[in-house]
Motif scaffolding. Sequence first.
Motif, PDB file in Angstrom:
ATOM      1  N   ILE A   1       2.888   7.207   4.613  1.00 51.03           N
ATOM      2  CA  ILE A   1       2.906   8.544   5.176  1.00 51.03           C
ATOM      3  C   ILE A   1       4.458   8.914   5.183  1.00 51.03           C
ATOM      4  CG2 ILE A   1       2.663   9.143   7.841  1.00 51.03           C
ATOM      5  CD1 ILE A   1       0.791   7.422   7.796  1.00 51.03           C
TER       6      ILE A   1
ATOM      7  N   GLY B   1       5.555  10.349   2.066  1.00 50.87           N
ATOM      8  CA  GLY B   1       5.154  11.815   1.792  1.00 50.87           C
ATOM      9  C   GLY B   1       5.895  12.358   2.688  1.00 50.87           C
TER      10      GLY B   1
ATOM     11  N   LEU C   1      -3.431   1.268  -7.509  1.00 54.18           N
ATOM     12  CA  LEU C   1      -3.905  -0.101  -7.144  1.00 54.18           C
ATOM     13  C   LEU C   1      -4.925  -0.645  -7.204  1.00 54.18           C
ATOM     14  CD1 LEU C   1      -2.004  -1.300  -4.628  1.00 54.18           C
ATOM     15  CD2 LEU C   1      -3.340   0.277  -2.979  1.00 54.18           C
ATOM     16  N   ALA C   2      -6.042   0.773  -7.193  1.00 58.84           N
ATOM     17  CA  ALA C   2      -7.518  -0.099  -7.811  1.00 58.84           C
ATOM     18  C   ALA C   2      -7.094  -1.011  -8.936  1.00 58.84           C
ATOM     19  CB  ALA C   2      -8.191   1.039  -7.593  1.00 58.84           C
TER      20      ALA C   2
ATOM     21  N   MET D   1       2.065  15.653  -4.402  1.00 59.59           N
ATOM     22  CA  MET D   1       1.468  16.352  -6.504  1.00 59.59           C
ATOM     23  C   MET D   1       0.829  14.922  -6.057  1.00 59.59           C
ATOM     24  SD  MET D   1       4.865  16.563  -8.230  1.00 59.59           S
ATOM     25  CE  MET D   1       4.364  16.818  -9.767  1.00 59.59           C
TER      26      MET D   1
ATOM     27  N   GLY E   1      -3.389  11.005  -4.634  1.00 50.74           N
ATOM     28  CA  GLY E   1      -3.639   9.632  -5.154  1.00 50.74           C
ATOM     29  C   GLY E   1      -3.440   9.272  -6.105  1.00 50.74           C
ATOM     30  N   ARG E   2      -2.658   8.966  -6.932  1.00 49.85           N
ATOM     31  CA  ARG E   2      -2.761   8.316  -8.280  1.00 49.85           C
ATOM     32  C   ARG E   2      -1.788   6.970  -7.613  1.00 49.85           C
ATOM     33  NH1 ARG E   2      -2.009  13.210  -9.713  1.00 49.85           N
ATOM     34  NH2 ARG E   2      -2.769  13.960 -11.806  1.00 49.85           N
TER      35      ARG E   2
ATOM     36  N   MET F   1     -11.608   2.020  -2.362  1.00 45.99           N
ATOM     37  CA  MET F   1     -12.180   2.789  -2.975  1.00 45.99           C
ATOM     38  C   MET F   1     -13.598   3.724  -2.236  1.00 45.99           C
ATOM     39  SD  MET F   1     -10.824   1.679  -5.622  1.00 45.99           S
ATOM     40  CE  MET F   1      -9.521   1.159  -5.047  1.00 45.99           C
TER      41      MET F   1
ATOM     42  N   ALA G   1     -16.407  11.272 -11.630  1.00 45.17           N
ATOM     43  CA  ALA G   1     -15.417  11.135 -11.463  1.00 45.17           C
ATOM     44  C   ALA G   1     -15.504   9.933 -10.146  1.00 45.17           C
ATOM     45  CB  ALA G   1     -14.729  12.211 -10.636  1.00 45.17           C
TER      46      ALA G   1
ATOM     47  N   LEU H   1       0.996   1.689   5.109  1.00 42.59           N
ATOM     48  CA  LEU H   1       0.768   2.494   5.067  1.00 42.59           C
ATOM     49  C   LEU H   1       1.943   3.378   6.029  1.00 42.59           C
ATOM     50  CD1 LEU H   1      -2.944   2.092   6.632  1.00 42.59           C
ATOM     51  CD2 LEU H   1      -1.883   3.570   4.813  1.00 42.59           C
TER      52      LEU H   1
ATOM     53  N   TRP I   1      -2.800   5.524  -4.874  1.00 40.94           N
ATOM     54  CA  TRP I   1      -4.357   4.355  -4.377  1.00 40.94           C
ATOM     55  C   TRP I   1      -4.839   4.030  -6.077  1.00 40.94           C
ATOM     56  CZ3 TRP I   1      -4.011   2.895  -0.142  1.00 40.94           C
ATOM     57  CH2 TRP I   1      -3.074   3.405   0.671  1.00 40.94           C
TER      58      TRP I   1
ATOM     59  N   THR J   1     -10.526  11.001 -15.784  1.00 38.49           N
ATOM     60  CA  THR J   1     -10.509  12.050 -15.351  1.00 38.49           C
ATOM     61  C   THR J   1     -10.563  13.300 -15.923  1.00 38.49           C
ATOM     62  OG1 THR J   1      -8.438  11.576 -16.204  1.00 38.49           O
ATOM     63  CG2 THR J   1      -9.289  10.654 -13.395  1.00 38.49           C
TER      64      THR J   1
ATOM     65  N   GLU K   1       4.208  19.580  -2.952  1.00 40.43           N
ATOM     66  CA  GLU K   1       4.502  18.420  -1.563  1.00 40.43           C
ATOM     67  C   GLU K   1       3.308  17.403  -2.109  1.00 40.43           C
ATOM     68  OE1 GLU K   1       3.681  19.901   2.292  1.00 40.43           O
ATOM     69  OE2 GLU K   1       5.033  20.482   1.874  1.00 40.43           O
TER      70      GLU K   1
ATOM     71  N   LEU L   1       0.585  -1.520  -0.129  1.00 43.39           N
ATOM     72  CA  LEU L   1       0.013  -0.213   0.413  1.00 43.39           C
ATOM     73  C   LEU L   1       0.757   1.357   0.308  1.00 43.39           C
ATOM     74  CD1 LEU L   1      -2.385  -0.268   2.714  1.00 43.39           C
ATOM     75  CD2 LEU L   1      -2.796  -0.785  -0.165  1.00 43.39           C
TER      76      LEU L   1
ATOM     77  N   TYR M   1     -14.008   4.035  -9.500  1.00 45.54           N
ATOM     78  CA  TYR M   1     -14.075   3.398  -8.328  1.00 45.54           C
ATOM     79  C   TYR M   1     -14.984   2.308  -7.780  1.00 45.54           C
ATOM     80  CZ  TYR M   1     -10.891   7.592  -7.206  1.00 45.54           C
ATOM     81  OH  TYR M   1      -9.803   8.325  -7.350  1.00 45.54           O
TER      82      TYR M   1
ATOM     83  N   PRO N   1      -1.019  19.357 -11.103  1.00 48.04           N
ATOM     84  CA  PRO N   1      -1.182  18.253 -12.154  1.00 48.04           C
ATOM     85  C   PRO N   1      -2.002  18.186 -12.488  1.00 48.04           C
ATOM     86  CG  PRO N   1      -0.002  16.881 -10.012  1.00 48.04           C
ATOM     87  CD  PRO N   1       0.159  18.135  -9.661  1.00 48.04           C
ATOM     88  N   ARG N   2      -3.942  18.920 -11.266  1.00 46.26           N
ATOM     89  CA  ARG N   2      -4.678  19.131 -12.448  1.00 46.26           C
ATOM     90  C   ARG N   2      -4.769  20.422 -13.580  1.00 46.26           C
ATOM     91  NH1 ARG N   2      -8.555  15.892 -13.753  1.00 46.26           N
ATOM     92  NH2 ARG N   2     -10.286  16.354 -12.977  1.00 46.26           N
TER      93      ARG N   2
END
Lengths: 306, 387, 394
Positions: A99, A102, A226-227, A217, A220-221, C162, A269, A95, A223, A250, A215, A38, A273, B227-228
């Motif tokens: 963290i 980041g 992962l999906a 940037m 969430g890409r 998700m 969006a 996790l 995650w 997106t 920072e 993860l 998910y 990025p957005r």
Amino acid sequence: MLEISWLAIALTIAAASTPLLLAAAGELVVERAGVLNLGLEGMMLMGAVIGFIVKVESGSWFVACLAAACVGALFSQAFAFFVLTLRANQVAAGLALTILGGGLAAVLGAGYVGVSLAPMPRIPVVGSELHPWLGLLEHSPLFWLGLLVVVGVQWFLFHSRAGLVLRAVGDSHDSAHALGYSVLKVRALAIAFGGAMAGLGGAYLSLVHTPLWSEGMTAGRGWIALALVVFAFWRPWRLLFGTFFFASVTILEIYAQGFSLAVPPQFFAMLPYLATIAILVFLSSAYWRGRSDAPAALGKTFAPPY
Amino acid sequence: MVYLLPTGLHLGLHLVLHASLRRCLRMGLAVRFLGVLVLVVGLCALGVAPAHGQEDSPLKVAFVYLGPIGDHGWSYGHEQGRLAVQKHFGAQVETHFVEKIPEGPESERVFARLIQDGYKLIFANGYGHTRSAIRAARLDPEVRLEVATGSETSPQVALYSARFYEGRYIAGVIAGHLSQSGTAGYIASLPVPEVVRGINAFLLGMRSVNPDARLRLAWVHAWYDPPREADAARVLIGRGADILTQHTDSTAALGVAAEQGVKAFGLASDMHHFAPEIHLSSIVNLWDSYYIERVSAYLDGTWQSGRAWRGFDGGMLEMSAYHNMPAEVAEAARRVEAQIRAGDLQIFAGPLIDQAGAQRIAAGAVLDDTALLSMDWFLDGVDGSLP
Amino acid sequence: MLIVRIEPREFDTTSTQGARAHLRVLGLAAVVPLLVSLLLGGLIFLSNGIPPLHGLHAFFIAPLSDRLGLTELLVKAAPLALIACGLLFVFRANVWNIGAEGQFILGAIGATGTALFLVPQDSPFCLPALFLGGVIAGAAWAGVVAWLRAHLRVNEILCSLMLVYVAQLLLHWLVQSPWRDPQGYNFPETALFESSLMLPILVERTRLHLGVLFVVPAVALTWLLLNRSLFGLAISVAGRAPRAARFAGFSQKRIIWMTLLVSGGFAGLAGAVEVVGLTGQLVPRISPGYGFTAIIVAFLGGLHPLGVVAAALLVALTYLGGEAAQVTTQLPYAAAGIFQGLLLFSVLAFGFFSRHRVRFTRAVQRPAGQVLQASANLPANPSANSSTNPRVDL
């Protein structure tokens, strides 16, 4: 009223899908080896910041990408050490990696916020001025690398002996161990590969996509990647469709703003998910019939018998 | 805190080392953690004695930024203002900044912390900092806060902003001259009146040159999300925009414009060196004089709440050097700038027709500040809607 | 040839000597992670040109040196502790709900929805109704995961993750469109609640609100349920030995449902407390990642209710420290993540060393067949040894 250039859409989607493709291809191999990492987001951020710093300092695109991949791989070995050697819980260790990555990336990159780069040159296509559609083939080298990696992973997993061993480790580490394969070594290598790809995916964001460092940037890409692995049923080929779908959602969300759709953009969006959950449901029914590709030992800790 | 230390140390040591075996075993990690926490906190506190402020201290002025000062846009501009304040007042004031403070409830703690630390005058540059600032101001009746572009005032909280739309209009004039397709792209952040006003002003500028010009919007729902912003820039170019501008705080749009060979504007500070080959001009915010004026007012005891809203003539705004355009276009832009500065040109002058075809203001009349400050409609010619 | 052998540590806790040894190991396992994190953190300060002690002081001591800091610590720790309490149920049952962030958001949405549309302002039941709304919404969101996991055998890690993103998008839609404050100049947030719908403030001129006290009964309830009830026993058995749980007549599905509902309920309550106690409105950034951080808190606290409280305070301190250090040392706020990550990693590492002994021994040359034989010696059910050993590995 609104003329839409399909060519431009396709190029934009290709640009948005590259980091997802790279990170997901790496994670796919990791998960095929039975490990759920993860920490993608953390590794991507480390790759993004190191790639950017190295580019600014050295000036070389190649060295920057190489550094990003190496840092991703190196950083992922922290995770590997914990889940493999210390048999730590994979969710917790992943996790922690996210963290930590980041935070570290933010501190490392603090001096590089607001530094700008010229974007990475695209690989020119001979004759692209002849027909606009040939322009579709002009991408950054990392895009092509992403495609290459998918082809490579497909070949590796299903047409090489080492890939067979890796899948065996992911399906039943006890049997693989009994057959004399080093489960831990295979998994450590898989995690390193996953880290390298995540690092490259992150580097794409900071070197090509924006190109600047900020920072968090990845936004969430990691995650999403992962999906994507689930979305692709753990099959490299389907990763291509998956990334295309996720990236188009997106991008088309921004396009759709021009059309005053009845559906709010946020619902649009949500699609990737929800689709991933739907696929999980579908897969679990296939699992029931024993036809799923999901690695059976995914997320389980391996403790070798003494 | 000092009195707590010996007790804390003792308690920590006790919990870690001397507590009865049975209890410790049963409570497990929990108690050990508490014990260690207390122990370590105690040790650290012993190691470094906290510094105390001296008497007759200078006025402490804090600057709270929404983004990083390295964004080379919005927060960077305010940081230049802070440096000017420090330089102007020297030892009379002590300034400090905190960056990347998100809008919303989390910012209240930052204000509270600054107030607790003795900051008497605090400038914040996020629209969504306003409510937190008003709530935090109750902690100290002496403290004064100012929020850039904020939404509401209180006796202790003032608002200040520049008439950015004047610069937007000039950018629009340039875009009207340069755009081949007659379509410009606008990366929009949040649908607050500030942003809506800028969009309308840009279109008015374009239409003053090319009456058929259109403006396409892409909302990114954030002030700062590079990025957005880059995605949105690509989409706008794909939809036929050949001039880009943005109401977001990073240089990402300029990066994409450079990659795709499309001309673009900068925002908040001069962004020329980020993309010298395509950068047209930047609407530069100048906060120096305002900050110096307000700090003096606080020092003199003449500070008053209110809403400052100044444009070119008030010194809060300027256009950076014009690049990458024919001399006559730059000349036209300078002429419009002079007219606005002199008050000869009213930007939101009637007749103005909105997207639904309704007339918002009749010919001969001009929208007043109240209407501008609550603007929530787009002119006909804007392709996009409020999200 | 020297090889490394890893053996489980065993302590005879019935004898004083054994207990002492156990305690020594446990004590080390708590002290060493903190010291290691502080040491590494100090090194990071040093590499950024900040004197390590000065940095650590700014990070961990300065934020606690006044009333404001102490109350803010509690305000910040409360949601973390509440969510983590709920997570204890699922984690102990070996159900990996990592979607507490989404359940927290739904709790905030539920409470706001109740406040805006469902309750009359002057009713004495309005405050409890808000919390009920939050708990139900949070539990319902977790219920989706429970249904998918229990009846369709879907991997709960991925689907709960998700649903976090679905929840965030739902929140963004609500604050941007239907629930947007009509007087708010289109800024994405709801109108402020009436003051009668807000929790009272406990300490004048701070943000310490009544909701922080909810942690006390929540922790007590969690402890009672986990350690003193049949439900808790069923959870532990199901988590450690699913087969044994089946033989004992505990329904796996029931346990999945119950633990997830409880966990979602706690997260939902935390979300409601945040809205009703602190913000008084729904905003897009209602959670600065509480749901994910609470997972760290649960692990740091050793999956024990009291440990969770201590860990929540510690993690909340890293957040406050991150903010404070930004002012005094100009380190980015995200540096707090470094301490959180280091802490979790060191706790994971020393959880291992407190349970295992690392021994360097001389390898015995074994014939090739030995490997196979070793695995043949495994118990009939190999899962008991490794693969599905659901013991929560710290």
